[in-house]
Each structure stands twice: as structure tokens, then as C-alpha cells.
Design a protein around this motif. Structure first.
Motif, PDB file in Angstrom:
ATOM      1  N   TRP A  85     -83.759 -19.381  71.225  1.00 47.09           N
ATOM      2  CA  TRP A  85     -83.218 -20.647  70.723  1.00 47.09           C
ATOM      3  C   TRP A  85     -84.040 -21.849  71.185  1.00 47.09           C
ATOM      4  O   TRP A  85     -84.337 -22.736  70.390  1.00 47.09           O
ATOM      5  N   TYR A 114     -85.611 -23.884  68.223  1.00 40.56           N
ATOM      6  CA  TYR A 114     -85.023 -25.184  67.866  1.00 40.56           C
ATOM      7  C   TYR A 114     -85.694 -26.357  68.576  1.00 40.56           C
ATOM      8  O   TYR A 114     -85.757 -27.450  68.029  1.00 40.56           O
ATOM      9  N   ILE A 160     -80.006 -26.851  71.089  1.00 41.31           N
ATOM     10  CA  ILE A 160     -79.909 -27.797  69.962  1.00 41.31           C
ATOM     11  C   ILE A 160     -80.067 -29.228  70.488  1.00 41.31           C
ATOM     12  O   ILE A 160     -80.785 -30.052  69.905  1.00 41.31           O
ATOM     13  N   GLY A 185     -83.599 -29.848  71.140  1.00 47.39           N
ATOM     14  CA  GLY A 185     -84.308 -30.036  69.874  1.00 47.39           C
ATOM     15  C   GLY A 185     -84.113 -31.449  69.330  1.00 47.39           C
ATOM     16  O   GLY A 185     -85.045 -32.077  68.804  1.00 47.39           O
ATOM     17  N   VAL A 190     -85.147 -31.063  65.882  1.00 44.61           N
ATOM     18  CA  VAL A 190     -83.916 -30.806  65.127  1.00 44.61           C
ATOM     19  C   VAL A 190     -83.480 -32.151  64.545  1.00 44.61           C
ATOM     20  O   VAL A 190     -83.252 -33.109  65.290  1.00 44.61           O
ATOM     21  N   GLU A 200     -79.687 -31.304  60.546  1.00 47.03           N
ATOM     22  CA  GLU A 200     -79.660 -29.941  61.090  1.00 47.03           C
ATOM     23  C   GLU A 200     -78.654 -29.832  62.232  1.00 47.03           C
ATOM     24  O   GLU A 200     -77.921 -28.850  62.343  1.00 47.03           O
ATOM     25  N   GLU A 201     -78.650 -30.856  63.079  1.00 46.33           N
ATOM     26  CA  GLU A 201     -77.720 -30.869  64.207  1.00 46.33           C
ATOM     27  C   GLU A 201     -76.281 -30.751  63.697  1.00 46.33           C
ATOM     28  O   GLU A 201     -75.514 -29.903  64.154  1.00 46.33           O
TER      29      GLU A 201
END
Ligand code: M6R
Length: 365
Positions: free
Chosen positions: A68, A72, A171, A174, A180, A184-185
Motif C-alpha cells: 500500500w 499509493y 492513503i 499518498g 493520491v 481518489e482519497e
């Protein structure tokens, strides 16, 4: 108190929808579908890389976290089991951050790795369940997993909560690093928010099938788990869970490694448990499954509805979970592997909550 469960492990498996939702609400703002400030106590924007160290199940959570963070946040991750990490003499830079994952927060090797990184000037983050623990105390940033007390020696809810926290951190990282986008978040947070509800559904859905499969598994001496991508650490987690509470020898392999050795073991006596959601790796994993089938291997296929429809291979059993977004698949696919290990151990009559030779917290090297 086990409530109406036979073992703490069973109780803790069924607590997952609730505790995961606590973990998620700690790191996310569901009104705005964003990652909140609790996930940004490390300034991921300015770090050059991440070192992760942990033991056992916590290490396997870290391995999924690595996929991840790299995907990300485009953040390079160096990860090792703590007993190796502490002695590897790996070159570290103060521009890197380090994450230590530990349910108890007291694991000796993980603590020693933390101190090694601290001595090298790295910023230290701890993903822990016990917030008063030594690892939490010695860290710059503490990321609680909110799982509540875990009594069973086999880690279940701590694992999925560790994953929920690592997904949030990745995330968040990112977002900070600009890899990100805001859209996208929002999308990812929405997908994660669905998880508790899906978990409850899946626990009820797969329980009877896992219980009946456990009879088959209890007759085996060896079991092989295969997976690709984030399903590879999950394959190792399935094997760890099975060996620790049922004492059946099990190994988790990257599906692509099959033909580099383990394929020689395949016969009708060793079931192969394939973990394969219908993701970008699916076709590749199915072609590895084909190699198992061609050699008379019996396959237990843990997939989703789309995967079950797409594969025509004969299996001993196919477990078709609901189709879920890629980010939550590791947590959802954890449930059948936990239940399978649990029911196998119960069927074999082992001491599920307190397996032989093991301690809940390993405070010596
Ligand atoms: O308390 P920790 O998370 O640091 O413990 C690490 C391992 O000892 C632990 O995950 C162990 O592997 C479990 N018994 C696996 O179920």
C-alpha cells in the motif's frame, strides 16, 4: 468474558466488524470522506523512505502495508522480521521514518529494532493495540489500532485492525505526497467505510462452509497456501494461523514461486488453498492453480463471485465471497482463513486460546 462464544479466538473473530469501525473512525472523517489528522503524525511528505519491523502476524500486516505505501504513496519500504532487522546492520538515513507494528507493544525483538532506528535518528511511529506499552512510550507517534483486549494467542482482530490503520496511513501518506488525489482519497475512504458491514455479512456467509471444510483439513499433515500481491502475505498468515492452533504443518507461498520448488510436493494428500480475489493478478494465479490441478492436487479456492464465475477448474471447495474493492480485500479475505484455522483446531480438540509452546507476548529474544 467469552460471552456466548466457546473461545476468546471465536469471540475476537466476530468482534471484527465492530472494532474495525472504531479503528476507521479514529483515522477518517466520514462526513467528508477524508483521512483525518490522526493519520498524519508522521510527516510523510518529507520522508525519503519507510522502514517497517515486526514479528509474526504483525509482520505479515506490515508486508501488506508495504504494498500500500509503495502503491499509493510511492514511498519505498524496507521491511523485515524484527529478529533479523535488529542485527542486519542495514544502512539507515535520518530522512527515513520507521514503523513498528505490535499488538502487545512489548515484543523484545520489535523493541530492539525500534531502538536501533532511534539511535540512527529516524522518526519513530508505533502501530500498537496497547497504548501504555513500552513500544508506544518510546515512539514519536503512536497509531492505536483500537482492537480492544486480544486474549487468544492467535491474533485475529488485531491483524485486521493493523491493516485498517496501515491502509489509512498509506492513503494519508499518498495525500501528503501528492500521489493520491482528493477524488481518489474520497473513493478509497468510502470503500473502507463499507468494510464493517461487509465483514458481518461474510462472517455469516462463510462460517458453515469453513466448519465443514475443517473436517477435511484435520486429516492432513501438510497444507500449502498460495497468493499473489497482497494475497501473498495473506497466504502466509493463513499458514501461520493453521500451524499455531491446529499443529498442522502449513506453508504460505507466492503463487509465482510454485514452480521454483513447492510444486514437487503436490499430490492428492496435500490440499492447496488458493487465495485469489478477481483482481489484476487473478489470471496469473489461476494459471498456477491449473498446474496444481494437473498434478492431482486438491484445491480449496478462496475467491469472490467474479472469480468463481471466471474459473472452470475443478476444486475440492470454492468459497465465493462478495466482490469487494481491492483496498479492502485483504481484510475481508482474512475472515475465511481465520475461521478455517479456528474450526480445524476446534475439531481436532487442541487448546485453541492457549496453544502449546506459545505465549501471547514474546518479551524475550
Ligand atoms: O504483540 P505482537 O504483535 O508484537 O506479537 C507478534 C507475534 O508474536 C504475534 O503476532 C504472533 O505471531 C501471533 N501469535 C500470531 O497469531
Amino acid at each position: 468474558d467469552k460471552g456466548n462464544h466457546r473461545h476468546f479466538m471465536e469471540k475476537e473473530i466476530y468482534e471484527q466488524p465492530e472494532v474495525i469501525s472504531h479503528a476507521l473512525s479514529h483515522y477518517m472523517n466520514f462526513a467528508e470522506n477524508t483521512i483525518g489528522s490522526n493519520a498524519s503524525e508522521i510527516d510523510f511528505k518529507s520522508v525519503s523512505g519507510l522502514a517497517i519491523s515486526a514479528c509474526g502476524t504483525a509482520y505479515l500486516a506490515g508486508l501488506i502495508g508495504k504494498y500500500w505505501f509503495e502503491r499509493y504513496a510511492r514511498l519505498p519500504v524496507e521491511i523485515d522480521v524484527a529478529s533479523e532487522f535488529r542485527y542486519r546492520e542495514m544502512p539507515l538515513q535520518p530522512s527515513q521514518a520507521a514503523l513498528f507494528i505490535s499488538q502487545s507493544g512489548e515484543t523484545a525483538d520489535t523493541l530492539a529494532s525500534l531502538r536501533y532506528c532511534k539511535d540512527n535518528g529516524l522518526k519513530i511511529g508505533a502501530v500498537v493495540n496497547v497504548q501504555e506499552s513500552t513500544i508506544a512510550r518510546e515512539s514519536d507517534a503512536v497509531f492505536p489500532i483500537m482492537a480492544g483486549p486480544e486474549i487468544g494467542v492467535a491474533s485475529t482482530k488485531a491483524f485486521t485492525c493493523q491493516l485498517a490503520v496501515l491502509a489509512s496511513l498509506a492513503i494519508g501518506a499518498g495525500k501528503a505526497r501528492g500521489t493520491v488525489s482528493a477524488d481518489e482519497e474520497k473513493g478509497l475512504v468510502r470503500q473502507l467505510a463499507e468494510m464493517p458491514r461487509i465483514m458481518s455479512r461474510v462472517l455469516n456467509l462463510v462460517q458453515p462452509q469453513m466448519e465443514s471444510l475443517s473436517r477435511e483439513l484435520s486429516k492432513c499433515r501438510d497444507v500449502l497456501y498460495l497468493g499473489r500481491g497482497t494475497s501473498f502475505p495473506l497466504a502466509m498468515e493463513g499458514a501461520l494461523k493453521l500451524k499455531e492452533i491446529s499443529y498442522i504443518h502449513a506453508e504460505g507461498y507466492a503463487a509465482g514461486e510454485l514452480k521454483h520448488g513447492p510444486i514437487a510436493l503436490i499430490d492428492e494428500n496435500m490440499p492447496v488453498i488458493v487465495i485469489a480475489p478477481y483482481d489484476r493478478f487473478f489470471e496469473k494465479t489461476v494459471s498456477n492453480m491449473q498446474e496444481v490441478a494437473a498434478r492431482g492436487g486438491r484445491i480449496i479456492f478462496i475467491t469472490d463471485e467474479a472469480g468463481a464465475a471466471a474459473s472452470k477448474l475443478p476444486t475440492l471447495a470454492t468459497i465465493a465471497l462478495p466482490n469487494v474493492p481491492e483496498i479492502i480485500a485483504p481484510m475481508i479475505f482474512s475472515l475465511p482463513i481465520q475461521l478455517l484455522a479456528y474450526h480445524t483446531a476446534v475439531f481436532m480438540g487442541t487448546d485453541v486460546d492457549q496453544p502449546r509452546n506459545l505465549a501471547k507476548s514474546v518479551t524475550v529474544e
